[in-house]
Design an enzyme around this catalytic site. Structure first.
Site, PDB file in Angstrom:
ATOM      1  N   CYS A   1     -40.136  39.299  -3.554  1.00 49.22           N
ATOM      2  CA  CYS A   1     -39.781  38.283  -2.573  1.00 49.22           C
ATOM      3  C   CYS A   1     -38.655  38.744  -1.653  1.00 49.22           C
ATOM      4  CB  CYS A   1     -39.417  36.973  -3.256  1.00 49.22           C
ATOM      5  SG  CYS A   1     -38.022  37.083  -4.346  1.00 49.22           S
TER       6      CYS A   1
ATOM      7  N   CYS B   1     -33.705  32.654  -1.604  1.00 46.44           N
ATOM      8  CA  CYS B   1     -34.103  31.255  -1.524  1.00 46.44           C
ATOM      9  C   CYS B   1     -33.067  30.353  -2.193  1.00 46.44           C
ATOM     10  CB  CYS B   1     -35.455  31.082  -2.197  1.00 46.44           C
ATOM     11  SG  CYS B   1     -35.370  31.424  -3.963  1.00 46.44           S
TER      12      CYS B   1
ATOM     13  N   CYS C   1     -35.844  34.134 -10.185  1.00 43.28           N
ATOM     14  CA  CYS C   1     -34.554  34.118  -9.496  1.00 43.28           C
ATOM     15  C   CYS C   1     -33.405  34.133 -10.509  1.00 43.28           C
ATOM     16  CB  CYS C   1     -34.437  32.893  -8.607  1.00 43.28           C
ATOM     17  SG  CYS C   1     -35.680  32.847  -7.328  1.00 43.28           S
TER      18      CYS C   1
ATOM     19  N   ASP D   1     -35.446  39.118  -2.371  1.00 44.38           N
ATOM     20  CA  ASP D   1     -34.107  38.620  -2.677  1.00 44.38           C
ATOM     21  C   ASP D   1     -33.189  39.761  -3.107  1.00 44.38           C
ATOM     22  OD1 ASP D   1     -35.112  36.154  -2.216  1.00 44.38           O
ATOM     23  OD2 ASP D   1     -34.985  35.419  -4.269  1.00 44.38           O
TER      24      ASP D   1
END
Lengths: 131, 392
Positions: free
Chosen positions: A39, A64, A108, A41
């Site tokens: 993603c 995010c 995450c 990150d």
């Protein structure tokens, strides 16, 4: 989760809107930078450590809502812990402290755990070189 | 807190004039259009056919070529699977673009269990289909091409007439998913040259749960739903009468009000486009600059993640969409459900950058003040996220 309308709990939203310990640190004793290639990150975690105790933690994160909230939460959990205690913090513990994360967002919290591991091994490496 | 809705590509509010016309069909006019031996049924059948004529009128079709469905997903599935099943003796190859809606893509992929093969044709950096690659992908056993009219994420309008010409020359049927355009810009099935076309009520101020498939005279499809022979046997099931009435009314309103709506949307879009260009550094607009939907602005900003942008904007009462990997399939059950937007990947935006993408789709009721409010708050949100980013 308490916030049943959006994807995130109230606690996640609180840490997202008002991130704790966001910023950089000069000459950190431990520095970890980890990323999620899927993603995109990226989290950078700075630690101030004295006599084996984490005195301060700061972060910078691109990502995010869950990535920012877990970064913020892990810095809060780290402060005042010994290195040994800090090593025991898992991604599940970070997610639980935030009253949970949506299933697709658990990675995450892994970012936070990996950032923490990277920063502590950086500290241990530096310490090993000194002594 | 006041809400500013900038996500009209996902849905629109039903026009109150439409709701008013629908209401009797829930209560006093409750008849079943198949019950033709008494008045309630006869009136229901009359209302159904009037609605069909109005929907046909919006897209330049004949009423008999409109099949009502539960929405665009069903219409797309009906077109892809129905045409494939009815033509499998001729071949089992289907061509799509790289940026189709999931209801086209996954309907086509589901046909693999019947031995169908799918070729996906690439698009250029504006999202326009590569016509050379489309021609090259045609095989002797190709039976269907399905390309969307306008893309929801980047607003690009595809060259449907050219695609239809290519398909016709080769004797291949052509379906267009026109959810993004019907009721928004002029769509005429004859001028476009399509064999089948999908539309949905809720994308242009009609109710949810109603859509239609236009099917050119003489084209056969195998039905998805078997039963009591409603919709000429193409789609069995008691008709959603309030929905069809609503779709008819909204089709008529859209046709009448379209020119003034387009003019209004273009003014707001240009205001938004100019304001963003002036106020945000490192912003990249996506989609075609001119061949695009009138109320559509899409872009990505460097060093600020899309879901985080959405959350901050929602906190300010502004509702819009992102193609960010992080905000995709938030209701998914596993992390595999997270994926960068296939559309942004197809137009060559690197996937780690996809995360900063936003789509603003304006509607007829948006106004200048709302656009100005967005332009006022957005730069601060971008700066706030950039300050958090480890990259400078």
């Amino acid at each position: 989760m308490t916030n049943k309308l959006g994807p995130y709990s109230d606690k996640v939203m609180d840490h997202f809107m008002n991130p704790r310990n966001m910023g950089e640190m000069e000459d950190p004793d431990g520095l970890g930078e980890v990323g999620n290639p899927v993603c995109g990150d990226v989290m950078r975690l700075y630690l101030r450590i004295k006599d084996g105790i984490i005195l301060d933690a700061k972060f910078k994160t691109f990502g995010c809502g869950a990535a920012i909230a877990t970064s913020s939460m892990v810095t809060e959990m780290l402060k005042g812990k010994t290195i040994e205690e800090a090593k025991k913090i898992t991604n599940q513990a970070v997610a639980e402290a935030l009253d949970g994360l949506p299933p697709v967002k658990m990675h995450c919290s892994v970012l936070a755990e990996e950032g923490l591991e990277a920063a502590i091994s950086d500290y241990e490496r530096k310490k090993g070189q000194i002594s | 807190m006041r809400k500013i809705f900038f996500d009209h590509i996902s849905t629109t509010p039903t026009d109150p004039r439409v709701v008013e016309e629908m209401l009797p069909y829930f209560t006093s006019q409750f008849g079943n259009p198949s019950s033709l031996f008494y008045e309630h049924g006869q009136q229901a059948a009359k209302a159904l056919e009037e609605a069909r004529a109005k929907v046909a009128g919006l897209i330049g079709a004949e009423a008999q070529n409109i099949i009502f469905t539960s929405g665009a997903t069903e219409a797309n599935n009906m077109a892809i699977k129905g045409i494939a099943w009815a033509n499998e003796d001729k071949g089992r190859h289907i061509i799509l673009s790289d940026i189709e809606h999931f209801s086209v893509l996954f309907a086509a992929q589901a046909l693999s269990r019947w031995g169908f093969e799918i070729t996906r044709v690439p698009v250029d950096s504006y999202g326009i289909i590569d016509l050379g690659a489309l021609k090259a992908s045609i095989r002797a056993d190709t039976i269907l091409i399905s390309i969307m009219h306008a893309n929801n994420e980047i607003g690009t309008i595809e060259p449907i007439v050219e695609i239809a010409n290519i398909a016709r020359e080769k004797g291949i049927l052509f379906h267009a998913d026109a959810v993004g355009t019907v009721g928004i810009i002029p769509v005429n099935v004859g001028e476009l040259g399509v064999d089948a076309l999908t539309l949905a009520g809720h994308s242009f101020y009609g109710p949810k749960g109603i859509g239609a498939l236009y099917l050119k005279q003489g084209i056969r499809i195998d039905p998805l739903l078997q039963g009591g022979f409603q919709e000429a046997g193409y789609r069995s099931g008691t008709e959603n009468l309030p929905g069809t009435v609503g779709l008819g009314v909204v089709a008529q309103i859209a046709k009448e009000e379209m020119p003034s709506r387009i003019e209004h949307l273009l003014i707001l879009r240009d205001l938004l486009w100019r304001g963003l260009s002036q106020r945000i550094q490192d912003i990249h607009f996506t989609g075609h600059p001119t061949q695009r939907l009138p109320g559509h602005v899409s872009f990505w900003v460097e060093n600020a993640e899309g879901e985080s942008l959405l959350l901050h904007l929602a906190f300010k009462g502004i509702e819009l969409a992102s193609g960010s990997a992080c905000s995709s399939n938030i209701r998914g059950r596993t992390e595999e459900d997270l994926a960068a937007s296939q559309v942004l990947t197809a137009i060559g935006v690197p996937s780690h950058i996809c995360t900063g993408s936003l789509t603003i789709s304006l509607g007829k009721d948006n106004n200048r003040e709302e656009v100005e409010y967005f332009l006022e708050v957005f730069p601060g949100i971008v700066e706030r996220l950039r300050a958090m980013s480890p990259w400078k």
